[in-house]
Design an enzyme around this catalytic site. Structure first.
Site, PDB file in Angstrom:
ATOM      1  N   LYS A 280       3.146  15.047  17.682  1.00  0.00           N
ATOM      2  CA  LYS A 280       3.049  14.910  16.222  1.00  0.00           C
ATOM      3  C   LYS A 280       3.382  16.248  15.601  1.00  0.00           C
ATOM      4  O   LYS A 280       3.172  17.299  16.215  1.00  0.00           O
ATOM      5  CB  LYS A 280       1.629  14.508  15.804  1.00  0.00           C
ATOM      6  CG  LYS A 280       1.566  13.848  14.446  1.00  0.00           C
ATOM      7  CD  LYS A 280       2.019  12.399  14.536  1.00  0.00           C
ATOM      8  CE  LYS A 280       2.078  11.722  13.198  1.00  0.00           C
ATOM      9  NZ  LYS A 280       2.294  10.278  13.340  1.00  0.00           N
TER      10      LYS A 280
ATOM     11  N   ASP B 233       6.274  10.049   8.792  1.00  0.00           N
ATOM     12  CA  ASP B 233       4.844   9.719   8.709  1.00  0.00           C
ATOM     13  C   ASP B 233       4.493   9.929   7.231  1.00  0.00           C
ATOM     14  O   ASP B 233       5.395   9.892   6.364  1.00  0.00           O
ATOM     15  CB  ASP B 233       4.009  10.606   9.644  1.00  0.00           C
ATOM     16  CG  ASP B 233       2.586  10.082   9.842  1.00  0.00           C
ATOM     17  OD1 ASP B 233       2.392   9.141  10.618  1.00  0.00           O
ATOM     18  OD2 ASP B 233       1.658  10.603   9.191  1.00  0.00           O
TER      19      ASP B 233
HETATM   20  P1  NDP Z   1       3.413   7.209   3.054  1.00  0.00           P
HETATM   21  O1  NDP Z   1       3.468   8.643   2.711  1.00  0.00           O
HETATM   22  O2  NDP Z   1       4.638   6.376   2.893  1.00  0.00           O
HETATM   23  O3  NDP Z   1       2.245   6.488   2.257  1.00  0.00           O
HETATM   24  C1  NDP Z   1       0.920   6.928   2.358  1.00  0.00           C
HETATM   25  C2  NDP Z   1       0.079   6.132   1.388  1.00  0.00           C
HETATM   26  O4  NDP Z   1      -1.278   6.388   1.661  1.00  0.00           O
HETATM   27  C3  NDP Z   1       0.320   6.514  -0.058  1.00  0.00           C
HETATM   28  O5  NDP Z   1       0.090   5.402  -0.873  1.00  0.00           O
HETATM   29  C4  NDP Z   1      -0.729   7.598  -0.277  1.00  0.00           C
HETATM   30  O6  NDP Z   1      -1.130   7.746  -1.633  1.00  0.00           O
HETATM   31  C5  NDP Z   1      -1.877   7.069   0.559  1.00  0.00           C
HETATM   32  N1  NDP Z   1      -2.664   8.217   1.034  1.00  0.00           N
HETATM   33  C6  NDP Z   1      -2.266   9.162   1.907  1.00  0.00           C
HETATM   34  N2  NDP Z   1      -3.222  10.075   2.097  1.00  0.00           N
HETATM   35  C7  NDP Z   1      -4.232   9.693   1.314  1.00  0.00           C
HETATM   36  C8  NDP Z   1      -5.511  10.234   1.071  1.00  0.00           C
HETATM   37  N3  NDP Z   1      -5.945  11.357   1.679  1.00  0.00           N
HETATM   38  N4  NDP Z   1      -6.297   9.569   0.196  1.00  0.00           N
HETATM   39  C9  NDP Z   1      -5.872   8.427  -0.398  1.00  0.00           C
HETATM   40  N5  NDP Z   1      -4.663   7.879  -0.209  1.00  0.00           N
HETATM   41  C10 NDP Z   1      -3.869   8.503   0.636  1.00  0.00           C
HETATM   42  O7  NDP Z   1       2.901   7.163   4.579  1.00  0.00           O
HETATM   43  P2  NDP Z   1       3.037   5.975   5.624  1.00  0.00           P
HETATM   44  O8  NDP Z   1       2.939   4.665   4.943  1.00  0.00           O
HETATM   45  O9  NDP Z   1       4.207   6.258   6.488  1.00  0.00           O
HETATM   46  O10 NDP Z   1       1.747   6.222   6.549  1.00  0.00           O
HETATM   47  C11 NDP Z   1       0.492   5.605   6.275  1.00  0.00           C
HETATM   48  C12 NDP Z   1      -0.368   5.629   7.523  1.00  0.00           C
HETATM   49  O11 NDP Z   1       0.299   4.924   8.584  1.00  0.00           O
HETATM   50  C13 NDP Z   1      -0.663   7.016   8.108  1.00  0.00           C
HETATM   51  O12 NDP Z   1      -1.934   6.986   8.714  1.00  0.00           O
HETATM   52  C14 NDP Z   1       0.405   7.169   9.186  1.00  0.00           C
HETATM   53  O13 NDP Z   1       0.024   8.107  10.163  1.00  0.00           O
HETATM   54  C15 NDP Z   1       0.438   5.753   9.723  1.00  0.00           C
HETATM   55  N6  NDP Z   1       1.629   5.351  10.457  1.00  0.00           N
HETATM   56  C16 NDP Z   1       2.866   5.477   9.910  1.00  0.00           C
HETATM   57  C17 NDP Z   1       3.966   5.060  10.619  1.00  0.00           C
HETATM   58  C18 NDP Z   1       5.336   5.094  10.048  1.00  0.00           C
HETATM   59  O14 NDP Z   1       6.262   4.607  10.704  1.00  0.00           O
HETATM   60  N7  NDP Z   1       5.549   5.612   8.856  1.00  0.00           N
HETATM   61  C19 NDP Z   1       3.846   4.535  11.985  1.00  0.00           C
HETATM   62  C20 NDP Z   1       2.486   4.379  12.435  1.00  0.00           C
HETATM   63  C21 NDP Z   1       1.436   4.795  11.692  1.00  0.00           C
HETATM   64  P3  NDP Z   1      -0.767   9.087  -2.442  1.00  0.00           P
HETATM   65  O15 NDP Z   1       0.712   9.001  -2.692  1.00  0.00           O
HETATM   66  O16 NDP Z   1      -1.592   9.013  -3.660  1.00  0.00           O
HETATM   67  O17 NDP Z   1      -1.121  10.235  -1.543  1.00  0.00           O
HETATM   68  O1  2IT Z   2       2.237   7.342  13.849  1.00  0.00           O
HETATM   69  C1  2IT Z   2       3.350   6.911  14.209  1.00  0.00           C
HETATM   70  O2  2IT Z   2       3.472   6.147  15.177  1.00  0.00           O
HETATM   71  C2  2IT Z   2       4.531   7.323  13.453  1.00  0.00           C
HETATM   72  N1  2IT Z   2       4.391   8.019  12.451  1.00  0.00           N
HETATM   73  C3  2IT Z   2       5.897   6.908  13.900  1.00  0.00           C
HETATM   74  C4  2IT Z   2       6.374   7.751  15.051  1.00  0.00           C
HETATM   75  C5  2IT Z   2       7.811   7.544  15.455  1.00  0.00           C
HETATM   76  O3  2IT Z   2       8.269   8.374  16.245  1.00  0.00           O
HETATM   77  O4  2IT Z   2       8.474   6.589  15.036  1.00  0.00           O
END
Ligand code: NDP
Ligand code: 2IT
Length: 459
Positions: free
Chosen positions: A140, A180
């Site tokens: 990460k 992420d």
């Molecule tokens: P984004 O940046 O696209 O979206 C994050 C969302 O969560 C936003 O709406 C944000 O709101 C909210 N958020 C983030 N931090 C906080 C906080 N501290 N308090 C309140 N709201 C918060 O991220 P992703 O959708 O990519 O990721 C979301 C989750 O999924 C994470 O845990 C990530 O690690 C996990 N994940 C992502 C993957 C991917 O492919 N993208 C794969 C697997 C897991 P705001 O804009 O107000 O901060």
């Molecule tokens: O938490 C996760 O699995 C991710 N943010 C995606 C990682 C990736 O390499 O596609």
């Protein structure tokens, strides 16, 4: 995010003796890293039966080695903002374990990023990636840079500075980053561009989540959210049920949340919530996915704007999304966003299934409450594995110079999620707790990594 963080130290005596010493040593060696301790605890708590069945793992010191990252990189990221002022952020890449394949995992840009959060995410990624069965190790990275309110020019200059250091540590056979929180297609474009310029190599396989016009895979954008809903569908299927007709609460309104909401709708469910750090919206008519994408992806506005443009929706400023009565919950924002109290509220409202779209969104006490109530519960390393699994599909396409269609890629994702579910469920049965997906996912993933480490010697 309503309750105070639980004291992990207070749960130490409950760990099985086979792993207690490893955990205690890791606590001492990594002080002041509560998220990393929490992730360690969750995995170690599950795998005592595996260690008992495989004494060779303990003899080879697999656990002691597994909790120590293979490499941790921290670096300065200087950049100039639009007013001409110099800013300095901190960059990270934690290359945790490469026994199963090149390091693989996302990059997070969020003001909260620190070494503890990087290590918890890198540690989780080892097991998630093992569950996909696709030959990828765990890593990460990220920075405490906050993209909110920054111009595209500022984001680009930051990404270029970040990559000016990171480029020397990554490569298609070494370490393959992706997105992420705070890192989507725009940021990956800027980072990939800088990598290409510095190295003079158009090395598609060095990044996943690229634009589909320049090496990106179909369905990567959708994969995490779609996959989490596919996993929920699989869990409900074990009880002869499905998403169709169910009210679903999703938290967050970023990449994972948007596509979880889209897939719920496609499967005949009714997604009723989305949120961000300012509050949540509830839309009893079912979320209008095109409007949500317009507000969040195109206009890059706060979630309150959705309610401003949609008569059937209302915005609850500072509200807690888990107070909305639903059948299924898919927490998809960030770590520790669903407390034990939230779990009790959801249970009292009759929740049937919870699938973690985010990484570690539920407090340990919330997970325990769901399991005690008989609620189907999927940990993030299983439920959100579709994102990284589709990244591995992107790597395959890059290496073979093929391009698969959307439908073909979605079918592959569907099959992978079914396989992850089966692997976790079968392991839960093998280790005597059928339907305990935390135990199942952790133990089968650990077995796969441990076998590879054992075979490859003490390195
Ligand atoms: P984004 O940046 O696209 O979206 C994050 C969302 O969560 C936003 O709406 C944000 O709101 C909210 N958020 C983030 N931090 C906080 C906080 N501290 N308090 C309140 N709201 C918060 O991220 P992703 O959708 O990519 O990721 C979301 C989750 O999924 C994470 O845990 C990530 O690690 C996990 N994940 C992502 C993957 C991917 O492919 N993208 C794969 C697997 C897991 P705001 O804009 O107000 O901060
Ligand atoms: O938490 C996760 O699995 C991710 N943010 C995606 C990682 C990736 O390499 O596609």
């Amino acid at each position: 995010m309503s309750d105070a963080r639980p004291s992990i130290t207070s749960t130490l005596p409950t760990l099985p003796s086979a792993v207690r010493d490893v955990y205690a040593q890791a606590m001492l060696r990594n002080p002041h890293e509560p998220e990393f301790h929490q992730a360690l605890h969750e995995v170690l708590d599950s795998i005592a039966p595996v260690i008992e069945r495989h004494p060779e793992f303990a003899e080879a010191g697999i656990l002691e080695r597994l909790v120590e990252p293979e490499r941790q990189i921290m670096f300065r990221v200087p950049w100039i903002d639009d007013t001409g002022r110099l800013r300095v952020n901190r960059g990270f890449r934690v290359q945790f374990n490469s026994a199963l394949g090149p390091y693989k995992g996302g990059i997070r840009f969020h003001s909260s990023v620190n070494l503890s959060i990087m290590k918890f995410l890198g540690f989780e990624q080892i097991f998630k990636n093992a569950l996909t069965g696709q030959g990828i190790g765990g890593a990460k990275g990220g920075s405490d840079f906050d993209p909110h309110g920054r111009s595209s020019g500022e984001v680009m200059r930051f990404c270029q500075s970040f990559m000016s250091e990171l480029y020397r540590h990554i490569g298609e056979h070494t370490d393959v980053p992706a997105g992420d929180i705070g890192v989507g297609g725009r940021e990956i474009g800027y980072m990939f561009g800088q990598y290409r310029k510095i190295t003079n190599r158009h090395e598609s396989g060095v990044f996943t989540g690229k634009g589909v016009g320049w090496g990106g895979a179909q369905v990567r954008t959708e994969a995490t959210g779609y996959g989490a809903v596919f996993f929920a569908e699989e869990m409900l299927g074990t009880r002869g049920d499905s998403i169709a007709g169910k009210r679903v609460a999703v938290s967050g309104s970023g990449n994972v949340a948007i596509y979880a909401i889209e897939k719920v709708t496609q499967l005949g469910g009714i997604p009723v919530t989305a949120s961000d750090s300012t509050g949540y919206i509830v839309d009893d008519a079912g979320i209008d996915i095109e409007l949500l994408k317009q507000v969040k992806e195109q206009d890059r506005l706060r979630i309150s704007e959705y309610a401003a443009r949609r008569p059937s929706a209302r915005f609850v400023e500072g509200g807690n999304v888990w107070e909305v009565p639903v059948d299924v919950a898919v927490p998809s924002a960030t770590q520790n966003e669903l407390s034990p109290t939230d779990a009790e509220t959801l249970i009292a409202n009759g929740v049937l299934a919870v699938a973690e779209g985010a990484n570690m969104p539920c407090f340990p006490g919330a997970i325990a409450a769901f399991q005690a109530a008989g609620t189907l519960f999927a940990p993030g390393k299983a439920a959100n594995a579709g994102g990284v699994a589709t990244s591995a599909l992107e790597m395959s396409q890059n290496h073979s110079r093929q391009r698969w269609s959307f439908d073909d890629s979605e079918t592959r994702l569907r099959d992978i999620m079914r396989n992850v579910h089966t692997a976790a469920f079968d392991a839960s049965e093998r280790y005597g707790a059928p339907g305990d997906y935390v135990l199942g996912a952790n133990s089968v993933a650990f077995e796969r990594v441990a076998q590879a480490m054992l075979a490859q010697g003490v390195i």
